[in-house]
Design a protein around this motif. Sequence first.
Motif, PDB file in Angstrom:
ATOM      1  N   ILE A   1       0.862  -1.182   0.000  1.00 15.17           N
ATOM      2  CA  ILE A   1       0.000   0.000   0.000  1.00 15.17           C
ATOM      3  C   ILE A   1       0.894   1.226   0.000  1.00 15.17           C
ATOM      4  O   ILE A   1       1.686   1.425   0.923  1.00 15.17           O
ATOM      5  N   ASN A   2       0.791   2.019  -1.062  1.00 14.84           N
ATOM      6  CA  ASN A   2       1.650   3.208  -1.214  1.00 14.84           C
ATOM      7  C   ASN A   2       3.111   2.844  -0.970  1.00 14.84           C
ATOM      8  O   ASN A   2       3.843   3.539  -0.260  1.00 14.84           O
ATOM      9  N   ASP A   3       3.522   1.705  -1.557  1.00 15.37           N
ATOM     10  CA  ASP A   3       4.895   1.189  -1.535  1.00 15.37           C
ATOM     11  C   ASP A   3       5.328   0.603  -0.192  1.00 15.37           C
ATOM     12  O   ASP A   3       6.483   0.193  -0.050  1.00 15.37           O
ATOM     13  N   ALA A   4       4.448   0.548   0.803  1.00 13.40           N
ATOM     14  CA  ALA A   4       4.767  -0.101   2.079  1.00 13.40           C
ATOM     15  C   ALA A   4       4.363  -1.572   1.995  1.00 13.40           C
ATOM     16  O   ALA A   4       3.231  -1.899   1.614  1.00 13.40           O
ATOM     17  N   LYS A   5       5.271  -2.481   2.353  1.00 21.60           N
ATOM     18  CA  LYS A   5       5.013  -3.910   2.270  1.00 21.60           C
ATOM     19  C   LYS A   5       4.347  -4.396   3.552  1.00 21.60           C
ATOM     20  O   LYS A   5       4.907  -4.256   4.643  1.00 21.60           O
TER      21      LYS A   5
ATOM     22  N   SER B   1       2.430  -0.197  14.153  1.00 22.76           N
ATOM     23  CA  SER B   1       3.563   0.101  15.018  1.00 22.76           C
ATOM     24  C   SER B   1       4.896  -0.081  14.317  1.00 22.76           C
ATOM     25  O   SER B   1       5.861   0.635  14.602  1.00 22.76           O
ATOM     26  N   ASP B   2       4.979  -1.064  13.400  1.00 20.11           N
ATOM     27  CA  ASP B   2       6.245  -1.274  12.709  1.00 20.11           C
ATOM     28  C   ASP B   2       6.208  -0.741  11.277  1.00 20.11           C
ATOM     29  O   ASP B   2       7.052  -1.070  10.469  1.00 20.11           O
ATOM     30  N   GLN B   3       5.196   0.064  10.970  1.00 19.26           N
ATOM     31  CA  GLN B   3       5.073   0.627   9.625  1.00 19.26           C
ATOM     32  C   GLN B   3       4.742   2.113   9.724  1.00 19.26           C
ATOM     33  O   GLN B   3       3.829   2.613   9.091  1.00 19.26           O
ATOM     34  N   ASP B   4       5.523   2.824  10.542  1.00 18.80           N
ATOM     35  CA  ASP B   4       5.215   4.235  10.781  1.00 18.80           C
ATOM     36  C   ASP B   4       5.396   5.102   9.541  1.00 18.80           C
ATOM     37  O   ASP B   4       4.887   6.222   9.481  1.00 18.80           O
ATOM     38  N   SER B   5       6.120   4.601   8.551  1.00 16.24           N
ATOM     39  CA  SER B   5       6.440   5.427   7.393  1.00 16.24           C
ATOM     40  C   SER B   5       5.391   5.369   6.292  1.00 16.24           C
ATOM     41  O   SER B   5       5.534   6.039   5.283  1.00 16.24           O
ATOM     42  N   ILE B   6       4.325   4.569   6.455  1.00 16.19           N
ATOM     43  CA  ILE B   6       3.323   4.473   5.411  1.00 16.19           C
ATOM     44  C   ILE B   6       2.618   5.816   5.213  1.00 16.19           C
ATOM     45  O   ILE B   6       2.264   6.500   6.177  1.00 16.19           O
ATOM     46  N   GLN B   7       2.446   6.198   3.981  1.00 15.07           N
ATOM     47  CA  GLN B   7       1.798   7.459   3.635  1.00 15.07           C
ATOM     48  C   GLN B   7       0.347   7.191   3.248  1.00 15.07           C
ATOM     49  O   GLN B   7       0.073   6.380   2.367  1.00 15.07           O
ATOM     50  N   LEU B   8      -0.568   7.882   3.906  1.00 21.48           N
ATOM     51  CA  LEU B   8      -1.986   7.758   3.593  1.00 21.48           C
ATOM     52  C   LEU B   8      -2.487   9.032   2.934  1.00 21.48           C
ATOM     53  O   LEU B   8      -2.047  10.126   3.271  1.00 21.48           O
ATOM     54  N   ARG B   9      -3.418   8.895   2.029  1.00 18.60           N
ATOM     55  CA  ARG B   9      -3.865  10.015   1.216  1.00 18.60           C
ATOM     56  C   ARG B   9      -5.323  10.366   1.500  1.00 18.60           C
ATOM     57  O   ARG B   9      -6.129   9.501   1.819  1.00 18.60           O
ATOM     58  N   ASN B  10      -5.635  11.654   1.380  1.00 20.64           N
ATOM     59  CA  ASN B  10      -7.017  12.150   1.457  1.00 20.64           C
ATOM     60  C   ASN B  10      -7.740  11.582   2.674  1.00 20.64           C
ATOM     61  O   ASN B  10      -8.704  10.820   2.567  1.00 20.64           O
ATOM     62  N   VAL B  11      -7.272  11.965   3.862  1.00 16.62           N
ATOM     63  CA  VAL B  11      -7.726  11.353   5.112  1.00 16.62           C
ATOM     64  C   VAL B  11      -8.800  12.196   5.787  1.00 16.62           C
ATOM     65  O   VAL B  11      -8.710  13.428   5.852  1.00 16.62           O
ATOM     66  N   SER B  12      -9.834  11.522   6.302  1.00 18.93           N
ATOM     67  CA  SER B  12     -10.864  12.162   7.127  1.00 18.93           C
ATOM     68  C   SER B  12     -11.228  11.204   8.255  1.00 18.93           C
ATOM     69  O   SER B  12     -11.007   9.995   8.161  1.00 18.93           O
ATOM     70  N   GLU B  13     -11.798  11.732   9.352  1.00 16.81           N
ATOM     71  CA  GLU B  13     -12.133  10.904  10.512  1.00 16.81           C
ATOM     72  C   GLU B  13     -13.561  10.403  10.418  1.00 16.81           C
ATOM     73  O   GLU B  13     -14.469  11.116   9.996  1.00 16.81           O
TER      74      GLU B  13
END
Length: 448
Positions: A51-55, A73-85
Amino acid sequence: MFIRRFWLGFIFLLCLPLAGSAQRFHLPEGVKSQKINFQLINNLIVIPLEINDAKLNFILDSGVSKPLLFNLSDQDSIQLRNVSEITINGLGAGEPIKALNSRGNSFKLKKIRNFDQQIFVVLDKDINFSPSLGIPVHGIIGFDLFRDFIVEVNYGRKSIKFHNPEYYDETSSKNAQSIPLSIVDRKAYITGKVSFEDKDNVPVKLLIDTGSSDAVWLFQDLDKGINIPEKHYVDYLGKGLNGSIFGKRTKVRKVQLGDFVLKNAKAAFPDMFSFSSIKDHGDRNGTVGGEILRRFNIVFNYQNNVIHLKKNSYFNEPFRFNMSGLELQHNGLRYIAERITDSRGVVKNDERSFGDVQILMENRTRLSLVPEIIVSGIRAGSPADEAGLREGDVILAVNGKRVHKYKLQEIMNMINEKEGKKVRLLIERYDSDLLFSFTLKDVFNKKP
């Protein structure tokens, strides 16, 4: 294979807002199919997903409508797009939980692509199933893949083929039995029959859920003849997004899907309070999960509303229960010390290593960083409970075998091998080593 004997009880039925339009999963032009190897853990299919280059590792869950991401916890670098709560509901007795709705994400599964995928992100750190599975698991994905491909699951070889519907040859399933599917609200249902102690061939409509590791869950319905057998026991059934799920565990005389009959099948009747977030069950009578599904090689054809079943080598295996009463999970890491020399001081030939971090001390002792295995639950009145085991006990050895040399599912097999076997557990409690023994018992051989 050891994992088939035990159940961890994951089921996800989410009430989520759905995107209006999004790009679908697809294969490159002219590519007919994509084969993926998976891990089968406690009857759950775990696949690699980017997902967005995170394995990441995801459970393939036909019972979930949209991908769900947790345990970052071990994937803090994943980038998420167009986020809302948002707020989401799931199974369990707790309150709805806060989550993030993210759109426009890039998903990759080998050659399979989707550049505009919606995903929901749970931020609650308690929603983490990796300790119970023994490997990192970051989320679940279901309907979107089943919708866009003909999905061929070979449980025996632990592989999946995602077929492009344009090229798929339906005659390839000629040796399998075809059973109609109904697709309602992005979930697939199958009809079958269940036979109880006092009633044969009760018709049932079941949700097909590859994300449940149990055999079959049934909703009690006295008018239809779906009643809890006299021999049963109260048990923890699993964990949903909104908390723990409890119910009554039992067995039924048979479960029938098409012409296939599974005798003395494991069954559970969940407390219906856990399903309070689902307003209308319609004519659904329960769920069929991985403990039954893994006994077949399956082709899911949502396009034509049909499923093809062909029994495999697991079909005639007996259904087994947790005879020890213990549930285990990973609990972080610990150092263990091992001598690597014999009595003469000669270094032993030991090519197998354990853990990711190792320290050699004076060329005689090796310190290894390995997963710590603890008792996460004990069934009341079970052999382990009567022997004096407690939640939080650290498992060091089973029948003289140090557990750091085995996977979590292998350890579970060792403590639930067969009725009448004596099990010796070396545990650590408050910095003291203690030895406990008990004999495995089939709960259904006892008087209720």
